[in-house]
Design an enzyme around this catalytic site. Structure first.
Site, PDB file in Angstrom:
ATOM      1  N   GLY A  10      54.521  39.841  35.883  1.00  0.00           N
ATOM      2  CA  GLY A  10      53.152  39.352  35.696  1.00  0.00           C
ATOM      3  C   GLY A  10      52.258  40.468  35.175  1.00  0.00           C
ATOM      4  O   GLY A  10      52.713  41.602  35.015  1.00  0.00           O
ATOM      5  N   GLN A  11      50.974  40.156  34.913  1.00  0.00           N
ATOM      6  CA  GLN A  11      50.151  41.204  34.294  1.00  0.00           C
ATOM      7  C   GLN A  11      49.868  42.382  35.232  1.00  0.00           C
ATOM      8  O   GLN A  11      49.888  43.532  34.797  1.00  0.00           O
ATOM      9  CB  GLN A  11      48.864  40.652  33.676  1.00  0.00           C
ATOM     10  N   TYR A 126      44.118  26.359  44.312  1.00  0.00           N
ATOM     11  CA  TYR A 126      44.511  27.769  44.139  1.00  0.00           C
ATOM     12  C   TYR A 126      43.847  28.642  45.212  1.00  0.00           C
ATOM     13  O   TYR A 126      44.518  29.380  45.933  1.00  0.00           O
ATOM     14  CB  TYR A 126      44.135  28.240  42.726  1.00  0.00           C
ATOM     15  N   LYS A 130      45.578  30.599  48.352  1.00  0.00           N
ATOM     16  CA  LYS A 130      45.476  32.062  48.438  1.00  0.00           C
ATOM     17  C   LYS A 130      44.869  32.465  49.789  1.00  0.00           C
ATOM     18  O   LYS A 130      45.291  33.449  50.401  1.00  0.00           O
ATOM     19  CB  LYS A 130      44.646  32.624  47.275  1.00  0.00           C
TER      20      LYS A 130
END
Ligand code: NDP
Length: 279
Positions: A10-11, A126, A130
Site C-alpha cells: 500500500g502507499q 469505513y 476503523k
C-alpha cells in the site's frame, strides 16, 4: 530490532520501504497482502512463531471509503479482525504494535482541531470499522500506539494528489470540493514519524494524531498540487452537495498534534512544504 510491516504494497507500506535503507540499525520484514493476510489468524500466529518480531507496524487496511458502504463484512474483516489478530499475536510474542487509524473516526462537527481524547462518531462504514479496529487493539494488547492520520498522499499507490495530476492531463477545468477542511499528510513524513516511535524506546502507549501542519480544503490542496507541479489549469470550488458520494465525510477533521510532538520530540512540516518533497 526486527520490524514487521503489514500491507507493505500500500502507499504507506511503500513509503516505509522507501525510507527503510536509511535505518541501517533496523531490520524490516515487509509483508504484502499475499505474504500475510491479516484476516487469517492461524497464518499470523504461525508467522509470529517463526519470526522474532519486536515491532509490528500495521498499515494493512480496507481503505475504499465509498465501496465499504456496500462491502461491510469485508471492511470489518480487514479493519477490525485483522488488527485484533495482530494485537493478540503481538501480546503473545512480546512485540509492540503500531496500528494506523484515521480522522474518519470523527463526525467533523468540531470547530477546533481534534485531540486524541475527543468524542468519536464515525459517519460511515469505513470510519466505523476503523474505530472498532482501534478498540480491538486496545482490548487485546497493552504495548500499542494507535496513530490517527488524515488525507494521506505520496508518489506511491492511489491518492488524491495522483488523481489530480491524472485529471489535469485529461481535462481543462476541474471542480473540487471546498467545504471539507482537513490536513494533508505526506506518507513519507508519516513513515518517518512511525520509525521515530520505533526508535524512541518510549512506552507512553496510547492513541496519537499525526498529519502535516496547517489546514486546507480539498480545493486548496488541489490548487497547491498544480502550483508546485507548474500545471496551469482552471480549478473551481464546489460545495460537498455538488459532488455526492455513497459515504458521508467529515466536514472538518483537523487533528491536534501536540501529544505526538511532545512525547516523541517530532517536528512536523507544513503541508505545503511537505508537498514540495513529491516534485
Ligand atoms: P492503501 O489502500 O494504499 O494500502 C492498504 C494495503 O492494505 C494494501 O496494500 C492492501 O493490499 C493491504 N491489505 C488489504 N487487505 C489486506 C489483508 N487482508 N491482509 C493484508 N494486507 C491487506 O492504504 P494507505 O497506505 O493509504 O493507508 C495506510 C493506513 O492509513 C490505513 O490504516 C488507512 O486506514 C490509514 N489512513 C489512510 C488515509 C488515506 O488518505 N489514504 C487517511 C487516513 C488514514 P492489496 O492492495 O493487495 O489488497
Amino acid at each position: 530490532m526486527v520490524i514487521l510491516v503489514t500491507g507493505a504494497s500500500g502507499q504507506l507500506g511503500q513509503s516505509i520501504q522507501h525510507i527503510a535503507p536509511s535505518y541501517t540499525d533496523l531490520q524490516f520484514i515487509f509483508a504484502s497482502s499475499q505474504d500475510l493476510d491479516i484476516t487469517n489468524q492461524d497464518r499470523i500466529n504461525h508467522f509470529f512463531e517463526h519470526n522474532k518480531i519486536d515491532f509490528c507496524i500495521n498499515t494493512a487496511a480496507y481503505t475504499a471509503v465509498d465501496k465499504a458502504e456496500m462491502e461491510m463484512e469485508r471492511a470489518e474483516a480487514i479493519n477490525v479482525f485483522g488488527p485484533k489478530y495482530l494485537a493478540v499475536a503481538c501480546k503473545n510474542n512480546n512485540a509492540k504494535l503500531i496500528h494506523i487509524s484515521t480522522d474518519f473516526v470523527f463526525d467533523g462537527s468540531a470547530e477546533k482541531p481534534y485531540s486524541e481524547a475527543d468524542k468519536t462518531n464515525p459517519l460511515g462504514v469505513y470510519g466505523k470499522t476503523k474505530l472498532e479496529g482501534e478498540q480491538a487493539v486496545i482490548d487485546h494488547c497493552s504495548a500499542y500506539f494507535i496513530i490517527r492520520t488524515s488525507w494521506v498522499y505520496s508518489l506511491f499507490g492511489n491518492n488524491f494528489m495522483k488523481t489530480m495530476l491524472r485529471l489535469a492531463s485529461e481535462r481543462d477545468t476541474l471542480s473540487i470540493v471546498s467545504d471539507q477542511i482537513g490536513s494533508p499528510t505526506n506518507a513519507v513524513d508519516l513513515a518517518k514519524a512511525l520509525l521515530s516511535i520505533v526508535k524512541s524506546d518510549n512506552s507512553e502507549y496510547g492513541i496519537y494524531n499525526f498529519s502535516n501542519e496547517g489546514i486546507a480544503s480539498w480545493y486548496d490542496f488541489a490548487k497547491e498540487i498544480f502550483r508546485v507541479n507548474g500545471i496551469n489549469i482552471e480549478v473551481n470550488p464546489i460545495p460537498t452537495e455538488a459532488f455526492p458520494t455513497p459515504a458521508k465525510r467529515p466536514k472538518y477533521s483537523v487533528l491536534d498534534k501536540s501529544k505526538i510532538k511532545k512525547n516523541f520530540k517530532i517536528e512536523i512540516k507544513s503541508w505545503q512544504e511537505a508537498l514540495q518533497q513529491t516534485t
